[in-house]
Design an enzyme around this catalytic site. Sequence first.
Site, PDB file in Angstrom:
ATOM      1  N   ASN A 157       0.836  -1.196   0.000  1.00 18.70           N
ATOM      2  CA  ASN A 157       0.000   0.000   0.000  1.00 18.70           C
ATOM      3  C   ASN A 157       0.878   1.257   0.000  1.00 18.70           C
ATOM      4  OD1 ASN A 157      -2.352   1.637   0.250  1.00 18.70           O
ATOM      5  ND2 ASN A 157      -3.347  -0.037   1.354  1.00 18.70           N
TER       6      ASN A 157
ATOM      7  N   HIS B  47      23.460   1.555  12.326  1.00 16.23           N
ATOM      8  CA  HIS B  47      24.513   2.538  12.582  1.00 16.23           C
ATOM      9  C   HIS B  47      25.165   2.218  13.917  1.00 16.23           C
ATOM     10  CE1 HIS B  47      23.040   5.032   9.279  1.00 16.23           C
ATOM     11  NE2 HIS B  47      21.833   4.708   9.704  1.00 16.23           N
TER      12      HIS B  47
ATOM     13  N   GLY C 224      -0.493  -1.339   8.665  1.00  9.61           N
ATOM     14  CA  GLY C 224      -0.030   0.027   8.448  1.00  9.61           C
ATOM     15  C   GLY C 224       0.814   0.573   9.588  1.00  9.61           C
TER      16      GLY C 224
ATOM     17  N   SER D 123      -1.016  -3.200  13.144  1.00 10.50           N
ATOM     18  CA  SER D 123      -0.703  -1.817  12.796  1.00 10.50           C
ATOM     19  C   SER D 123       0.124  -1.167  13.897  1.00 10.50           C
ATOM     20  CB  SER D 123      -1.993  -1.016  12.609  1.00 10.50           C
ATOM     21  OG  SER D 123      -2.706  -1.508  11.515  1.00 10.50           O
TER      22      SER D 123
ATOM     23  N   THR E  97      11.309  -5.958  16.578  1.00 11.07           N
ATOM     24  CA  THR E  97      12.736  -5.878  16.889  1.00 11.07           C
ATOM     25  C   THR E  97      13.400  -7.245  16.983  1.00 11.07           C
ATOM     26  OG1 THR E  97      12.282  -5.868  19.261  1.00 11.07           O
ATOM     27  CG2 THR E  97      12.434  -3.712  18.156  1.00 11.07           C
TER      28      THR E  97
ATOM     29  N   LYS F 297      -1.399 -13.611  19.769  1.00 12.19           N
ATOM     30  CA  LYS F 297      -2.123 -14.877  19.747  1.00 12.19           C
ATOM     31  C   LYS F 297      -1.569 -15.764  18.654  1.00 12.19           C
ATOM     32  CE  LYS F 297      -6.070 -13.505  16.873  1.00 12.19           C
ATOM     33  NZ  LYS F 297      -7.524 -13.425  16.830  1.00 12.19           N
TER      34      LYS F 297
END
Length: 193
Positions: free
Chosen positions: A93, A123, A150, A168, A173, A191
Amino acid sequence: MSFSGNFGSEMSELNKMISGEIYDPSDETLSQMRANAREITARYNVTNRDQKSERDELLKGLFGRTGNDIKIEPNFNCDYGQNIIVGENFYVNFGCVILDCAEITIGDNCMIGPQVGIYTACHPIDPIERISGIEFAKPITIGDNCWIGGHATINPGVILGDNVVVASGAVVTKSFPDNVVIGGNPARVLKDI
């Protein structure tokens, strides 16, 4: 554009980047590769749905490998393009940014929501090293049948299994196995599927 070949005994900055070693992104070859990707994405971003064949040609020329069915809504941006590998039935999208300093592999039947960021670039934490401009990168793998909601962020080194749903706004990580819904900051399993 291909940059393979014999680089002698000293690794090129491109090879260092792809290998996950510290590299200098101001290298002339890397700078030219990014400029090429920006030129292609700028052309892509002014196309419309009626220009499907042109869109397909631009994406297939930019990415390392794609399936036959690939749809990306403009605006789309990436660093190099050639390090992005996507499978069949791939949909993205609006407003996606992919920083592909390392390889990003995305399986079949994947959907990516608006404003998603997928980042392999890293970095140094040490401020002196960081301001020197050096970087390194970690690859990302996203399995088959994944849906990334999103505004989600996929960080360097993450591996997502098959059938993973990313809620969303999630900040991913770490890696997750097959068949889970993940969300939050940092993302955790919400879940099983």
